[in-house]
Design a protein around this motif. Sequence first.
Motif, PDB file in Angstrom:
ATOM      1  N   THR A  41       0.834  -1.207   0.000  1.00 49.00           N
ATOM      2  CA  THR A  41       0.000   0.000   0.000  1.00 49.00           C
ATOM      3  C   THR A  41       0.864   1.252   0.000  1.00 49.00           C
ATOM      4  OG1 THR A  41      -1.751  -1.173   1.205  1.00 49.00           O
ATOM      5  CG2 THR A  41      -1.836   1.230   1.216  1.00 49.00           C
ATOM      6  N   LEU A  42       1.892   1.259   0.834  1.00 44.05           N
ATOM      7  CA  LEU A  42       2.787   2.414   0.909  1.00 44.05           C
ATOM      8  C   LEU A  42       3.581   2.594  -0.384  1.00 44.05           C
ATOM      9  CD1 LEU A  42       4.160   2.096   4.559  1.00 44.05           C
ATOM     10  CD2 LEU A  42       2.259   3.501   3.723  1.00 44.05           C
ATOM     11  N   LYS A  43       3.969   1.501  -1.016  1.00 45.96           N
ATOM     12  CA  LYS A  43       4.696   1.592  -2.285  1.00 45.96           C
ATOM     13  C   LYS A  43       3.827   2.233  -3.368  1.00 45.96           C
ATOM     14  CE  LYS A  43       8.242   0.084  -3.400  1.00 45.96           C
ATOM     15  NZ  LYS A  43       9.565   0.762  -3.519  1.00 45.96           N
ATOM     16  N   GLU A  44       2.543   1.906  -3.369  1.00 47.10           N
ATOM     17  CA  GLU A  44       1.623   2.510  -4.340  1.00 47.10           C
ATOM     18  C   GLU A  44       1.515   4.012  -4.111  1.00 47.10           C
ATOM     19  OE1 GLU A  44      -2.152   0.623  -4.274  1.00 47.10           O
ATOM     20  OE2 GLU A  44      -1.370  -1.358  -4.798  1.00 47.10           O
ATOM     21  N   ILE A  45       1.397   4.421  -2.842  1.00 49.47           N
ATOM     22  CA  ILE A  45       1.299   5.845  -2.524  1.00 49.47           C
ATOM     23  C   ILE A  45       2.586   6.558  -2.924  1.00 49.47           C
ATOM     24  CG2 ILE A  45       1.097   7.521  -0.646  1.00 49.47           C
ATOM     25  CD1 ILE A  45      -0.657   5.455   0.817  1.00 49.47           C
ATOM     26  N   ALA A  46       3.737   5.939  -2.599  1.00 53.12           N
ATOM     27  CA  ALA A  46       5.031   6.544  -2.925  1.00 53.12           C
ATOM     28  C   ALA A  46       5.221   6.677  -4.435  1.00 53.12           C
ATOM     29  CB  ALA A  46       6.158   5.717  -2.315  1.00 53.12           C
ATOM     30  N   LEU A  52       3.741   9.957   3.927  1.00 53.19           N
ATOM     31  CA  LEU A  52       2.927   9.952   5.131  1.00 53.19           C
ATOM     32  C   LEU A  52       3.128  11.266   5.876  1.00 53.19           C
ATOM     33  CD1 LEU A  52       3.607   6.313   6.436  1.00 53.19           C
ATOM     34  CD2 LEU A  52       1.637   7.130   5.108  1.00 53.19           C
ATOM     35  N   ASP A  53       2.035  11.984   6.082  1.00 58.12           N
ATOM     36  CA  ASP A  53       2.138  13.230   6.848  1.00 58.12           C
ATOM     37  C   ASP A  53       2.544  12.942   8.287  1.00 58.12           C
ATOM     38  OD1 ASP A  53       0.522  15.737   5.283  1.00 58.12           O
ATOM     39  OD2 ASP A  53       0.178  13.711   4.543  1.00 58.12           O
ATOM     40  N   VAL A  54       1.941  11.904   8.865  1.00 61.15           N
ATOM     41  CA  VAL A  54       2.220  11.548  10.255  1.00 61.15           C
ATOM     42  C   VAL A  54       2.133  10.036  10.412  1.00 61.15           C
ATOM     43  CG1 VAL A  54       1.527  11.782  12.667  1.00 61.15           C
ATOM     44  CG2 VAL A  54       1.229  13.701  11.130  1.00 61.15           C
ATOM     45  N   VAL A  55       3.046   9.481  11.190  1.00 60.28           N
ATOM     46  CA  VAL A  55       2.915   8.115  11.693  1.00 60.28           C
ATOM     47  C   VAL A  55       2.661   8.221  13.190  1.00 60.28           C
ATOM     48  CG1 VAL A  55       4.083   5.918  12.125  1.00 60.28           C
ATOM     49  CG2 VAL A  55       4.393   7.101   9.936  1.00 60.28           C
ATOM     50  N   ARG A  70       9.680  -2.542  11.344  1.00 63.37           N
ATOM     51  CA  ARG A  70      10.125  -3.059  10.058  1.00 63.37           C
ATOM     52  C   ARG A  70       9.979  -1.987   8.970  1.00 63.37           C
ATOM     53  NH1 ARG A  70      11.002  -8.126   8.480  1.00 63.37           N
ATOM     54  NH2 ARG A  70      12.056  -8.102  10.500  1.00 63.37           N
ATOM     55  N   MET A  71       8.922  -1.208   9.010  1.00 65.34           N
ATOM     56  CA  MET A  71       8.747  -0.127   8.038  1.00 65.34           C
ATOM     57  C   MET A  71       9.890   0.880   8.144  1.00 65.34           C
ATOM     58  SD  MET A  71       5.666   2.685   7.687  1.00 65.34           S
ATOM     59  CE  MET A  71       6.193   3.569   9.169  1.00 65.34           C
ATOM     60  N   MET A  72      10.302   1.197   9.373  1.00 66.55           N
ATOM     61  CA  MET A  72      11.378   2.164   9.566  1.00 66.55           C
ATOM     62  C   MET A  72      12.721   1.619   9.103  1.00 66.55           C
ATOM     63  SD  MET A  72      10.029   4.934  10.911  1.00 66.55           S
ATOM     64  CE  MET A  72      11.279   5.759  11.855  1.00 66.55           C
ATOM     65  N   GLU A  73      12.870   0.305   9.097  1.00 67.40           N
ATOM     66  CA  GLU A  73      14.087  -0.296   8.550  1.00 67.40           C
ATOM     67  C   GLU A  73      14.110  -0.181   7.029  1.00 67.40           C
ATOM     68  OE1 GLU A  73      15.103  -3.759  11.847  1.00 67.40           O
ATOM     69  OE2 GLU A  73      13.716  -4.224  10.213  1.00 67.40           O
ATOM     70  N   ASP A  74      12.937  -0.380   6.395  1.00 62.73           N
ATOM     71  CA  ASP A  74      12.843  -0.335   4.929  1.00 62.73           C
ATOM     72  C   ASP A  74      12.714   1.077   4.375  1.00 62.73           C
ATOM     73  OD1 ASP A  74      12.905  -3.076   4.939  1.00 62.73           O
ATOM     74  OD2 ASP A  74      10.786  -3.343   4.477  1.00 62.73           O
ATOM     75  N   MET A  75      11.946   1.924   5.063  1.00 70.69           N
ATOM     76  CA  MET A  75      11.609   3.277   4.610  1.00 70.69           C
ATOM     77  C   MET A  75      11.109   3.279   3.165  1.00 70.69           C
ATOM     78  SD  MET A  75      11.744   5.445   7.057  1.00 70.69           S
ATOM     79  CE  MET A  75      11.790   7.023   6.216  1.00 70.69           C
ATOM     80  N   PRO A  76       9.996   2.587   2.880  1.00 71.48           N
ATOM     81  CA  PRO A  76       9.483   2.543   1.510  1.00 71.48           C
ATOM     82  C   PRO A  76       8.777   3.812   1.081  1.00 71.48           C
ATOM     83  CG  PRO A  76       7.968   1.414   2.970  1.00 71.48           C
ATOM     84  CD  PRO A  76       9.150   1.827   3.815  1.00 71.48           C
ATOM     85  N   ILE A  77       8.619   4.746   2.007  1.00 71.55           N
ATOM     86  CA  ILE A  77       7.882   5.976   1.732  1.00 71.55           C
ATOM     87  C   ILE A  77       8.424   7.079   2.620  1.00 71.55           C
ATOM     88  CG2 ILE A  77       6.083   5.537   3.462  1.00 71.55           C
ATOM     89  CD1 ILE A  77       4.046   6.663   1.425  1.00 71.55           C
TER      90      ILE A  77
END
Length: 378
Positions: A41-46, A52-55, A70-77
């Motif tokens: 989902t995040l890859k599509e947005i990116a 992301l305005d806010v996590v 895990r998201m913070m390790e990858d940083m896909p967006i």
Amino acid sequence: MRIIILPAFNGDCILVEFQLSHYILIDGGYVDTYENYLFPTLKEIAARGGELDVVVVTHIDGDHISGIIRMMEDMPIGIREIWYNGYRHIQSVAVTVAEKETFVHRNISKECQVEKAKTISAKQGCTLSALIAKNGISWNTPSKGYTIMAPMTFPLGDAIIHVLSPNNEDIEALESFWKKRLIKDGLLKKAHSEEYWDDAYEFSISKDMPGFHFHEKKVSKSYDLLMLCKEAYEPDSSASNGSSISFVLETEGKRLLFLGDSHAETVVASLRTLYCEEKAPYKFDAVKLSHHGSYNNNSPELFSLIVSDKWLISTNGDKYNHPDMPTLAHIITSGVNNQLYFNYPLPVCQELLKPDYHEGHDFDVIMPEGDKGITITI
């Protein structure tokens, strides 16, 4: 406005498009949630140039924080800012000497084992706090880097956020819980390494068990919802859940209530202060129920203060068999044409489809059609 409740097992992972191409991510579920649902989902947005305005990391619990790590390790967006109350926001002078840090790792920061869902292991530099710093993300900017807690109101673009919990007492309770853990292991009043203590804090707090006697729930066959509303309410006393960030989002004439795993008592007090007691009950366009619909976090008093026709429930029913029937009974009997949104097709959903429950009560049960959660348009 869209609210996407992704499959997160017994946890939370909620993506809110609060304005066109502006997103808030509330928690990340488990690692499985991230890899199977959130990452694509995040890859599509990116790919569309979005970020992301806010996590919002509501609190430290494996079913909320593991996917975020895990998201913070990858940083896909791209991430503009993060709201998260970590070790530095509740720390006391209590820490440990360098030679005991291995002890801390092995005896406090053990991996949280969760059935059917991969989690993050506790190891130095793998905590959320370390990853925020490593990625240079703005941290708790509305509170100038200090604790995000009630009462607090601030703008988010053209939207307004009202923080309802935690309050100062909730943060003090969390610090007390942490201190007791340190006392138990004889680790008070020493020098320390902050990275190790980020680990120790995050992974010991994540194992704080719910502070209540949860219901051994068998789905009622009596169809007497009014009787279920009379069941005694026992408040959650978990320090971790009490530290959960809950808030009201106001935008484009809409008002949404996101309750995390917060304590009902804190939310009730904040709502009365925010909107004036004499103006109760308060109308919301959608409410995400606290702690997956647990009756220990959604009190009769809370239900007396809020009116909505859309109620959002994030859970697969594992672990504590959430949501509780008394919680649902209070919603269904409120006299409003209610819509109950589930991100999993639970047995309780099938039960509530029976005609007997609809005698004198107007409500709909809405379940996901596939295996990717559910999207609610407000």
